[in-house]
Motif scaffolding. Sequence first.
Motif, PDB file in Angstrom:
ATOM      1  N   SER A 127       0.849  -1.191   0.000  1.00 16.36           N
ATOM      2  CA  SER A 127       0.000   0.000   0.000  1.00 16.36           C
ATOM      3  C   SER A 127       0.884   1.241   0.000  1.00 16.36           C
ATOM      4  O   SER A 127       2.115   1.145  -0.015  1.00 16.36           O
ATOM      5  N   ASP A 128       0.247   2.398   0.038  1.00 10.88           N
ATOM      6  CA  ASP A 128       1.009   3.649   0.068  1.00 10.88           C
ATOM      7  C   ASP A 128       1.826   3.789   1.345  1.00 10.88           C
ATOM      8  O   ASP A 128       2.724   4.629   1.424  1.00 10.88           O
ATOM      9  N   GLU A 129       1.530   2.971   2.348  1.00 11.43           N
ATOM     10  CA  GLU A 129       2.279   3.017   3.602  1.00 11.43           C
ATOM     11  C   GLU A 129       3.722   2.560   3.429  1.00 11.43           C
ATOM     12  O   GLU A 129       4.543   2.747   4.323  1.00 11.43           O
ATOM     13  N   ARG A 130       4.009   1.944   2.280  1.00 13.06           N
ATOM     14  CA  ARG A 130       5.371   1.441   2.066  1.00 13.06           C
ATOM     15  C   ARG A 130       6.385   2.573   1.989  1.00 13.06           C
ATOM     16  O   ARG A 130       7.568   2.383   2.235  1.00 13.06           O
ATOM     17  N   TYR A 131       5.954   3.787   1.664  1.00 15.21           N
ATOM     18  CA  TYR A 131       6.860   4.924   1.533  1.00 15.21           C
ATOM     19  C   TYR A 131       6.908   5.738   2.825  1.00 15.21           C
ATOM     20  O   TYR A 131       5.900   5.912   3.507  1.00 15.21           O
ATOM     21  N   TYR A 132       8.075   6.231   3.136  1.00 14.98           N
ATOM     22  CA  TYR A 132       8.216   7.163   4.255  1.00 14.98           C
ATOM     23  C   TYR A 132       9.358   8.126   3.957  1.00 14.98           C
ATOM     24  O   TYR A 132      10.253   7.815   3.175  1.00 14.98           O
ATOM     25  N   THR A 133       9.283   9.289   4.571  1.00 15.00           N
ATOM     26  CA  THR A 133      10.314  10.304   4.361  1.00 15.00           C
ATOM     27  C   THR A 133      11.451  10.079   5.344  1.00 15.00           C
ATOM     28  O   THR A 133      11.270  10.195   6.552  1.00 15.00           O
ATOM     29  N   TYR A 134      12.613   9.764   4.818  1.00 19.27           N
ATOM     30  CA  TYR A 134      13.769   9.423   5.640  1.00 19.27           C
ATOM     31  C   TYR A 134      14.254  10.612   6.471  1.00 19.27           C
ATOM     32  O   TYR A 134      14.365  11.730   5.967  1.00 19.27           O
ATOM     33  N   LYS A 135      14.519  10.359   7.746  1.00 18.51           N
ATOM     34  CA  LYS A 135      15.170  11.308   8.643  1.00 18.51           C
ATOM     35  C   LYS A 135      16.291  10.571   9.372  1.00 18.51           C
ATOM     36  O   LYS A 135      16.079   9.466   9.874  1.00 18.51           O
ATOM     37  N   PHE A 136      17.447  11.201   9.456  1.00 20.46           N
ATOM     38  CA  PHE A 136      18.635  10.515   9.970  1.00 20.46           C
ATOM     39  C   PHE A 136      18.414   9.929  11.362  1.00 20.46           C
ATOM     40  O   PHE A 136      18.769   8.775  11.629  1.00 20.46           O
ATOM     41  N   ILE A 137      17.824  10.693  12.264  1.00 20.74           N
ATOM     42  CA  ILE A 137      17.598  10.235  13.630  1.00 20.74           C
ATOM     43  C   ILE A 137      16.168   9.759  13.843  1.00 20.74           C
ATOM     44  O   ILE A 137      15.935   8.709  14.456  1.00 20.74           O
ATOM     45  N   ASP A 138      15.208  10.492  13.335  1.00 21.04           N
ATOM     46  CA  ASP A 138      13.806  10.265  13.705  1.00 21.04           C
ATOM     47  C   ASP A 138      13.086   9.222  12.865  1.00 21.04           C
ATOM     48  O   ASP A 138      12.067   8.683  13.299  1.00 21.04           O
ATOM     49  N   LYS A 139      13.575   8.925  11.657  1.00 18.62           N
ATOM     50  CA  LYS A 139      12.835   7.988  10.800  1.00 18.62           C
ATOM     51  C   LYS A 139      13.803   7.278   9.867  1.00 18.62           C
ATOM     52  O   LYS A 139      14.196   7.824   8.835  1.00 18.62           O
ATOM     53  N   ASN A 140      14.176   6.070  10.218  1.00 25.07           N
ATOM     54  CA  ASN A 140      15.090   5.295   9.391  1.00 25.07           C
ATOM     55  C   ASN A 140      14.750   3.813   9.533  1.00 25.07           C
ATOM     56  O   ASN A 140      13.731   3.458  10.115  1.00 25.07           O
ATOM     57  N   CYS A 141      15.598   2.945   9.008  1.00 28.55           N
ATOM     58  CA  CYS A 141      15.278   1.515   9.003  1.00 28.55           C
ATOM     59  C   CYS A 141      15.110   0.958  10.410  1.00 28.55           C
ATOM     60  O   CYS A 141      14.336   0.016  10.623  1.00 28.55           O
ATOM     61  N   THR A 142      15.807   1.521  11.382  1.00 24.66           N
ATOM     62  CA  THR A 142      15.698   1.035  12.750  1.00 24.66           C
ATOM     63  C   THR A 142      14.467   1.592  13.458  1.00 24.66           C
ATOM     64  O   THR A 142      13.717   0.843  14.107  1.00 24.66           O
ATOM     65  N   THR A 143      14.246   2.892  13.354  1.00 22.15           N
ATOM     66  CA  THR A 143      13.087   3.490  14.030  1.00 22.15           C
ATOM     67  C   THR A 143      11.785   2.931  13.470  1.00 22.15           C
ATOM     68  O   THR A 143      10.806   2.765  14.213  1.00 22.15           O
ATOM     69  N   MET A 144      11.745   2.631  12.175  1.00 22.67           N
ATOM     70  CA  MET A 144      10.533   2.075  11.573  1.00 22.67           C
ATOM     71  C   MET A 144      10.245   0.682  12.126  1.00 22.67           C
ATOM     72  O   MET A 144       9.083   0.314  12.369  1.00 22.67           O
ATOM     73  N   VAL A 145      11.279  -0.114  12.338  1.00 23.38           N
ATOM     74  CA  VAL A 145      11.111  -1.443  12.931  1.00 23.38           C
ATOM     75  C   VAL A 145      10.621  -1.316  14.369  1.00 23.38           C
ATOM     76  O   VAL A 145       9.698  -2.024  14.802  1.00 23.38           O
ATOM     77  N   VAL A 146      11.232  -0.415  15.132  1.00 23.20           N
ATOM     78  CA  VAL A 146      10.794  -0.193  16.515  1.00 23.20           C
ATOM     79  C   VAL A 146       9.331   0.233  16.558  1.00 23.20           C
ATOM     80  O   VAL A 146       8.534  -0.285  17.354  1.00 23.20           O
TER      81      VAL A 146
END
Length: 373
Positions: free
Chosen positions: A133-152
């Motif tokens: 779905s469209d949820e697959r996309y996110y705007t990357y942020k170095f600290i606040d939104k990345n591969c680790t924060t998304m998993v958490v």
Amino acid sequence: MLKKISLLLFIISCLNFGFGQEIKLSQNAQVSVLTCDLGNESYSLFGHTAIRIKDEINNLDVVYNYGAFDFATPNFIMKFTKGDLQYFIVANSFSDFIGSYTYEQRSVFEQELQISNDLKQQLFDRLNTSLFSDERYYTYKFIDKNCTTMVVDIINKTLGSTVIEKKIDTDITYRTVLYPYFKNQFYYKLGISIIFGTKVDQKATTIFLPFELLESLKTTQFQNEHLSSDVKTLVSFDNTVPFSWWNNVYSYLVVLALILILNRKNINLFFLFLLGFLGVFFFVVGFYSLHKELAYNYNMLLFNPTLLALVYFIIKQNKKWIVNFSAFNFICILFYLIFILNKAHLLIMIPIAVVSLVILGKLIFRNKNKEIV
């Protein structure tokens, strides 16, 4: 390529199972967090986080990865700099995933989540909803939104509360947390020190790096039980970074020392011009970029845009304004050194500050005495 992989998985899923959310995991399904070791490229310096869903009954072994981006994106560099580059989730077979890290000789560690089958199913469904779905996309942020924060975030959302949270190193800054990752990558460390502003000097209360998540999972409890199993090593390699003859502090100090020893007008002018140019770049990026890490960059006191004006007046041999701009920048650097006394990048910035002070001091002294540099 990554988009094609996701599309292929989607087609396979539709043909074999219907829509991905309709897959019913068996009682033997396993859900785990994968932590991948550091690499030597800029995008892999901090490691990687992914989620693995394994269910032998359903012949399923899939890794969900929130770290994908498309180099073919129009204006890729500008979007990345501005902070509106879209990252997305992809799914790969476990064999392909582990094969790529084996090829790169990067260790992979696994922590199985000790949660109920209902929660495993919910997490699996959420991942597939994000994937298709469209949820697959996110705007990357170095600290606040990345591969680790998304998993958490997706695990906490599934568990119904903030179960996984930062428990270690919460009394130190993000800048301090980052520094150990730059072993034998000195100029990456220097670049991070220069371009990041006040946000990375805040206390590191967010889990944003893969190995922070790995350590936090070791002590995280859910419903009075450990959330994850002990760390299991899936593949292991020695991640020692080879020594570089140029990418180290010694080459940095030698170059700065030569500037002082040679004391050539053209070299000094280039040094001041470079600092001033970087200051203009930081100023523009600070306003242009949506990356909060780049805002309020007090390093501009050292990399001061007014140095460009100083260079202009040196070329024009205008002694009055040479003295004025030199004195102004001299004072700014002194304030800068006082301000970063308790900052993690103090030692790495002192050599540039010292060279600048010496050059500026000579400019003030010589031009007050009516002597051209």
